[in-house]
Design a protein around this motif. Sequence first.
Motif, PDB file in Angstrom:
ATOM      1  N   LEU A  37       1.053  -0.947  -0.070  1.00  0.00           N
ATOM      2  CA  LEU A  37      -0.218  -0.005   0.158  1.00  0.00           C
ATOM      3  C   LEU A  37       1.124   1.114   0.183  1.00  0.00           C
ATOM      4  O   LEU A  37       0.368   2.279  -0.357  1.00  0.00           O
ATOM      5  CB  LEU A  37      -0.860  -0.336   1.476  1.00  0.00           C
ATOM      6  CG  LEU A  37      -1.643  -0.991   0.712  1.00  0.00           C
ATOM      7  CD1 LEU A  37      -3.371  -0.892   2.325  1.00  0.00           C
ATOM      8  CD2 LEU A  37      -2.673  -0.638  -0.519  1.00  0.00           C
ATOM      9  N   ASN A  38       2.005   0.929   1.098  1.00  0.00           N
ATOM     10  CA  ASN A  38       2.566   2.215   0.820  1.00  0.00           C
ATOM     11  C   ASN A  38       3.116   2.724  -0.441  1.00  0.00           C
ATOM     12  O   ASN A  38       3.438   3.852  -1.182  1.00  0.00           O
ATOM     13  CB  ASN A  38       3.958   2.158   1.675  1.00  0.00           C
ATOM     14  CG  ASN A  38       3.954   2.215   2.387  1.00  0.00           C
ATOM     15  OD1 ASN A  38       2.814   2.365   3.523  1.00  0.00           O
ATOM     16  ND2 ASN A  38       4.417   1.256   3.902  1.00  0.00           N
ATOM     17  N   ALA A  39       3.846   1.436  -1.866  1.00  0.00           N
ATOM     18  CA  ALA A  39       4.156   1.857  -3.256  1.00  0.00           C
ATOM     19  C   ALA A  39       2.848   2.177  -3.589  1.00  0.00           C
ATOM     20  O   ALA A  39       2.871   3.770  -4.875  1.00  0.00           O
ATOM     21  CB  ALA A  39       4.634   0.347  -3.776  1.00  0.00           C
ATOM     22  N   GLN A  40       1.293   2.013  -3.348  1.00  0.00           N
ATOM     23  CA  GLN A  40       0.712   1.972  -4.219  1.00  0.00           C
ATOM     24  C   GLN A  40      -0.017   4.236  -3.276  1.00  0.00           C
ATOM     25  O   GLN A  40       0.185   4.769  -5.184  1.00  0.00           O
ATOM     26  CB  GLN A  40      -0.422   1.687  -3.789  1.00  0.00           C
ATOM     27  CG  GLN A  40      -0.993   0.070  -3.984  1.00  0.00           C
ATOM     28  CD  GLN A  40      -0.701   0.170  -5.665  1.00  0.00           C
ATOM     29  OE1 GLN A  40      -1.780   0.887  -6.525  1.00  0.00           O
ATOM     30  NE2 GLN A  40      -0.810  -1.140  -5.621  1.00  0.00           N
ATOM     31  N   TYR A  41       0.122   4.273  -3.060  1.00  0.00           N
ATOM     32  CA  TYR A  41      -0.276   5.247  -1.900  1.00  0.00           C
ATOM     33  C   TYR A  41       0.969   6.090  -2.682  1.00  0.00           C
ATOM     34  O   TYR A  41       1.279   8.058  -3.036  1.00  0.00           O
ATOM     35  CB  TYR A  41       0.213   6.191  -0.648  1.00  0.00           C
ATOM     36  CG  TYR A  41      -0.191   5.697   0.656  1.00  0.00           C
ATOM     37  CD1 TYR A  41      -2.123   5.434  -0.328  1.00  0.00           C
ATOM     38  CD2 TYR A  41      -1.303   4.826   1.007  1.00  0.00           C
ATOM     39  CE1 TYR A  41      -3.391   4.733  -0.070  1.00  0.00           C
ATOM     40  CE2 TYR A  41      -2.104   3.831   1.802  1.00  0.00           C
ATOM     41  CZ  TYR A  41      -3.450   4.213   0.916  1.00  0.00           C
ATOM     42  OH  TYR A  41      -3.969   3.370   1.531  1.00  0.00           O
ATOM     43  N   LEU A  42       2.318   6.092  -2.969  1.00  0.00           N
ATOM     44  CA  LEU A  42       3.675   6.949  -2.941  1.00  0.00           C
ATOM     45  C   LEU A  42       3.940   7.338  -4.832  1.00  0.00           C
ATOM     46  O   LEU A  42       3.832   7.728  -5.683  1.00  0.00           O
ATOM     47  CB  LEU A  42       4.833   6.552  -3.518  1.00  0.00           C
ATOM     48  CG  LEU A  42       6.048   7.030  -3.203  1.00  0.00           C
ATOM     49  CD1 LEU A  42       6.211   8.720  -2.774  1.00  0.00           C
ATOM     50  CD2 LEU A  42       7.168   5.991  -3.052  1.00  0.00           C
ATOM     51  N   PHE A  43       3.176   5.989  -6.002  1.00  0.00           N
ATOM     52  CA  PHE A  43       3.153   5.876  -7.176  1.00  0.00           C
ATOM     53  C   PHE A  43       2.200   5.872  -7.914  1.00  0.00           C
ATOM     54  O   PHE A  43       1.738   6.013  -9.419  1.00  0.00           O
ATOM     55  CB  PHE A  43       4.274   4.801  -7.356  1.00  0.00           C
ATOM     56  CG  PHE A  43       5.726   4.802  -7.274  1.00  0.00           C
ATOM     57  CD1 PHE A  43       6.811   5.894  -7.503  1.00  0.00           C
ATOM     58  CD2 PHE A  43       6.097   3.532  -6.821  1.00  0.00           C
ATOM     59  CE1 PHE A  43       8.188   5.746  -6.900  1.00  0.00           C
ATOM     60  CE2 PHE A  43       7.460   4.012  -5.780  1.00  0.00           C
ATOM     61  CZ  PHE A  43       8.220   5.004  -5.936  1.00  0.00           C
ATOM     62  N   GLY A  44       1.369   5.675  -7.428  1.00  0.00           N
ATOM     63  CA  GLY A  44      -0.525   5.753  -8.166  1.00  0.00           C
ATOM     64  C   GLY A  44      -0.365   7.598  -7.712  1.00  0.00           C
ATOM     65  O   GLY A  44      -0.448   7.952  -6.943  1.00  0.00           O
ATOM     66  N   LEU A  45      -1.786   7.740  -8.616  1.00  0.00           N
ATOM     67  CA  LEU A  45      -2.807   8.729  -8.100  1.00  0.00           C
ATOM     68  C   LEU A  45      -3.260   8.914  -7.089  1.00  0.00           C
ATOM     69  O   LEU A  45      -4.631   8.614  -7.179  1.00  0.00           O
ATOM     70  CB  LEU A  45      -2.800   9.254  -9.711  1.00  0.00           C
ATOM     71  CG  LEU A  45      -3.485  10.692 -10.083  1.00  0.00           C
ATOM     72  CD1 LEU A  45      -2.248  11.745  -9.553  1.00  0.00           C
ATOM     73  CD2 LEU A  45      -4.380  10.727 -10.898  1.00  0.00           C
ATOM     74  N   GLN A  46      -3.109   9.568  -6.411  1.00  0.00           N
ATOM     75  CA  GLN A  46      -4.057  10.161  -5.313  1.00  0.00           C
ATOM     76  C   GLN A  46      -4.465  12.076  -4.559  1.00  0.00           C
ATOM     77  O   GLN A  46      -3.297  12.395  -4.605  1.00  0.00           O
ATOM     78  CB  GLN A  46      -3.410   9.417  -4.078  1.00  0.00           C
ATOM     79  CG  GLN A  46      -4.657   9.954  -3.039  1.00  0.00           C
ATOM     80  CD  GLN A  46      -3.804   9.476  -1.804  1.00  0.00           C
ATOM     81  OE1 GLN A  46      -2.998   9.122  -0.598  1.00  0.00           O
ATOM     82  NE2 GLN A  46      -4.945   8.399  -0.812  1.00  0.00           N
ATOM     83  N   PRO A  47      -5.185  12.279  -5.092  1.00  0.00           N
ATOM     84  CA  PRO A  47      -5.470  13.475  -5.065  1.00  0.00           C
ATOM     85  C   PRO A  47      -4.920  14.549  -4.201  1.00  0.00           C
ATOM     86  O   PRO A  47      -4.233  15.392  -4.388  1.00  0.00           O
ATOM     87  CB  PRO A  47      -6.803  13.686  -5.002  1.00  0.00           C
ATOM     88  CG  PRO A  47      -7.197  12.433  -6.213  1.00  0.00           C
ATOM     89  CD  PRO A  47      -6.911  11.569  -5.603  1.00  0.00           C
ATOM     90  N   ILE A  48      -5.383  13.920  -3.010  1.00  0.00           N
ATOM     91  CA  ILE A  48      -4.918  14.376  -1.261  1.00  0.00           C
ATOM     92  C   ILE A  48      -2.849  14.353  -1.633  1.00  0.00           C
ATOM     93  O   ILE A  48      -3.053  15.943  -1.267  1.00  0.00           O
ATOM     94  CB  ILE A  48      -5.328  13.856  -0.453  1.00  0.00           C
ATOM     95  CG1 ILE A  48      -4.581  14.888   0.816  1.00  0.00           C
ATOM     96  CG2 ILE A  48      -4.584  12.332  -0.513  1.00  0.00           C
ATOM     97  CD1 ILE A  48      -5.961  15.312   2.125  1.00  0.00           C
ATOM     98  N   LEU A  49      -2.656  13.275  -1.753  1.00  0.00           N
ATOM     99  CA  LEU A  49      -0.923  14.039  -1.980  1.00  0.00           C
ATOM    100  C   LEU A  49      -1.178  14.729  -3.273  1.00  0.00           C
ATOM    101  O   LEU A  49       0.329  15.158  -2.836  1.00  0.00           O
ATOM    102  CB  LEU A  49      -0.527  12.095  -1.912  1.00  0.00           C
ATOM    103  CG  LEU A  49      -0.990  11.664  -1.009  1.00  0.00           C
ATOM    104  CD1 LEU A  49       0.393   9.485  -1.248  1.00  0.00           C
ATOM    105  CD2 LEU A  49       0.133  11.974   0.735  1.00  0.00           C
TER     106      LEU A  49
END
Length: 213
Positions: A37-49
């Motif tokens: 999940l950390n990789a998903q949050y880091l490299f996926g597209l999350q609007p808030i980040l």
Amino acid sequence: MANPLRKKFSYSFNNAALIIAALNVVAFVLTGSGRNLNAQYLFGLQPILFVRGHYFWQIFTYMFMHGSWSHLLSNMLGLIFFGIYVEKQTGSKEFVLFYLLCGILCGAASLAIYLLTGYWQIVLVGASGAVYAVLLLFAVIFPRSSVFILGLVPVPAPLLIAIYAGIAIFDQVFGMNQGVAHLTHLSGFAAAWLFCLVRYGVNPISVWKNALT
């Protein structure tokens, strides 16, 4: 004066579609095969980040991330099957430009929609938007070709575009197949359509109408 947006690259064929597919597989394995999940949050597209954390690279990297082996396999099969034909026709440089630009445009469109609708925490991953763009360009380049569904039923490429678009719209409107980014798929078609208009001066509808005559 020549339009710089329509300046052609010198033709070369370097199996870019296969290389892109290989990069997706490598990224999938190195980032934990969709379970990290950390990789998903880091490299996926999350609007808030993207907005508050300034993770601007996500608009590019999200298209190389996938949530599962089946997700990866379905996208890469589509990329390879249609992408090789498109790349051979356009050349590798043009294909890479098309693929990456459409992927970024899909990400930007999805990001805007998520921000406007309040889905700031969602994480978008996958090459689906870019692959759908490749599918549409395939249908524009080869409007008289047919795609065999399940290897049995021949469907004209332009009709396949209409079917896929109709399914995406239906699923989005009626909330079917939740967890699938239907709007990103439609954005892929829209990005490819815009690319055809701006880069080639070609309207896909006109191409498909001429193919029927």
